[in-house]
Design an enzyme around this catalytic site. Structure first.
Site, PDB file in Angstrom:
ATOM      1  N   ASP A  20       2.398   3.054   8.273  1.00  0.00           N
ATOM      2  CA  ASP A  20       1.721   2.719   9.520  1.00  0.00           C
ATOM      3  C   ASP A  20       1.049   3.971  10.072  1.00  0.00           C
ATOM      4  OD1 ASP A  20       2.423   0.027   9.601  1.00  0.00           O
ATOM      5  OD2 ASP A  20       4.352   0.451  10.556  1.00  0.00           O
ATOM      6  N   TYR A  48      14.202   5.877   5.316  1.00  0.00           N
ATOM      7  CA  TYR A  48      13.479   6.308   6.510  1.00  0.00           C
ATOM      8  C   TYR A  48      14.399   7.028   7.493  1.00  0.00           C
ATOM      9  CZ  TYR A  48       9.911   2.888   5.077  1.00  0.00           C
ATOM     10  OH  TYR A  48       8.959   2.172   4.381  1.00  0.00           O
ATOM     11  N   ASP A  62       5.547  -1.074  18.029  1.00  0.00           N
ATOM     12  CA  ASP A  62       5.495   0.373  17.835  1.00  0.00           C
ATOM     13  C   ASP A  62       4.765   1.002  19.021  1.00  0.00           C
ATOM     14  OD1 ASP A  62       2.686   0.328  17.440  1.00  0.00           O
ATOM     15  OD2 ASP A  62       2.893   0.032  15.294  1.00  0.00           O
ATOM     16  N   ARG A 155       9.649  -1.707  11.835  1.00  0.00           N
ATOM     17  CA  ARG A 155       9.254  -2.163  13.174  1.00  0.00           C
ATOM     18  C   ARG A 155       9.988  -3.448  13.546  1.00  0.00           C
ATOM     19  NH1 ARG A 155       3.352  -3.364  13.409  1.00  0.00           N
ATOM     20  NH2 ARG A 155       3.331  -3.308  11.139  1.00  0.00           N
TER      21      ARG A 155
END
Length: 264
Positions: A20, A48, A62, A155
């Site tokens: 993203d 992550y 986000d 997300r």
């Protein structure tokens, strides 16, 4: 990608999964003929690190989106509350992708429909969360680490955590730290990449079982012909000659049928 093409003097280039715009971290790039290996990397797990901000929801899940709601309920939550909620996401589950995503609905990207205010009823998808660990909790900010299957939206994980805690949330920071066997510790910034630092194609499929081939077998594989195998090999394998990746083959009974041939 344009900067990499200039640095390496190569036009043919591909990657194994986008990030993203607000996110950072590891992006595995395939160069030249190795771009044909992409289908064998897209299913790798991804790791992550990030921050989830409780108490604020956005239409994109986000920090790039418009705030859609706020709540002060997060102030009453304890560390145990957050950890217990996070543990409930472990294992196989179904996840609803964000409205602003690249998923296709009726031939159009979901984010295009969302921008026009149209309905984006994206079907649930199967994902697996192997780990979702709280590493720090400061005010409304939940710092975490996670390991998930390919196709999992962090997300959505942030959004769903906020819903489970009753306060809403969005993903405010994200950094990809690993893709399968590839670690960000071994990565280079784009402006530091040089041609001599590009790894051989065999490194890209190190997660596949390697099958050595001799001279005669190599010639058969080069021309797309199947070769014999012991029969105890399943799925896709890497056919190698020393440190050179000759091809990716698929087991078919007692034969290995080349699917992608790199040797020339």
């Amino acid at each position: 990608m344009a900067a990499l093409r200039r640095a390496l003097g190569v036009r043919r280039m591909g990657h194994t999964g986008t990030l993203d715009p607000f996110a950072s971290g590891l992006l595995v790039i395939l160069v030249g003929r190795a771009t044909r290996l992409a289908p064998f990397l897209v299913g790798l797990t991804k790791a992550y690190r990030g921050v989830i901000t409780l108490g604020t929801t956005t239409n994109t899940d986000d920090p790039t989106g418009t705030v859609t709601g706020t709540s002060a309920i997060w102030q009453d939550l304890t560390r145990d509350d957050v950890e217990n909620a996070m543990s409930g996401f472990l294992g196989p589950r179904q996840q609803r992708p964000p409205a602003f995503s690249a998923k296709k609905l009726g031939g159009q990207r979901a984010y295009r429909l969302a921008r026009r205010g149209e309905d984006t009823n994206i079907p649930m998808q199967d994902v697996e969360v192997s780990s979702f660990t709280l590493t720090d909790l400061r005010g409304e900010n939940v710092t975490f680490e996670s390991l998930v299957s390919s196709g999992t939206y962090i997300r959505s994980l942030a959004r769903d955590l906020g819903e489970r805690l009753g306060c809403g949330a969005h993903l405010s920071q994200l950094r990809r730290t690993a893709v399968g066997p590839f670690s960000i510790d071994d990565a280079l910034p784009v402006d530091e990449v040089r041609a001599e630092q590009v790894r051989p194609p065999l490194h890209a499929v190190a997660h596949l079982h390697a099958v050595p081939v001799g001279f005669d077998e190599r010639e058969s594989v080069r021309h797309g012909r199947a070769i014999a195998t012991s029969g105890d090999v399943v799925g896709h394998v890497a056919l190698v000659d020393g440190d050179e990746l000759i091809a990716i083959a698929e087991a078919d009974g007692d034969r290995l049928q080349p699917r992608v041939v790199l040797a020339q």
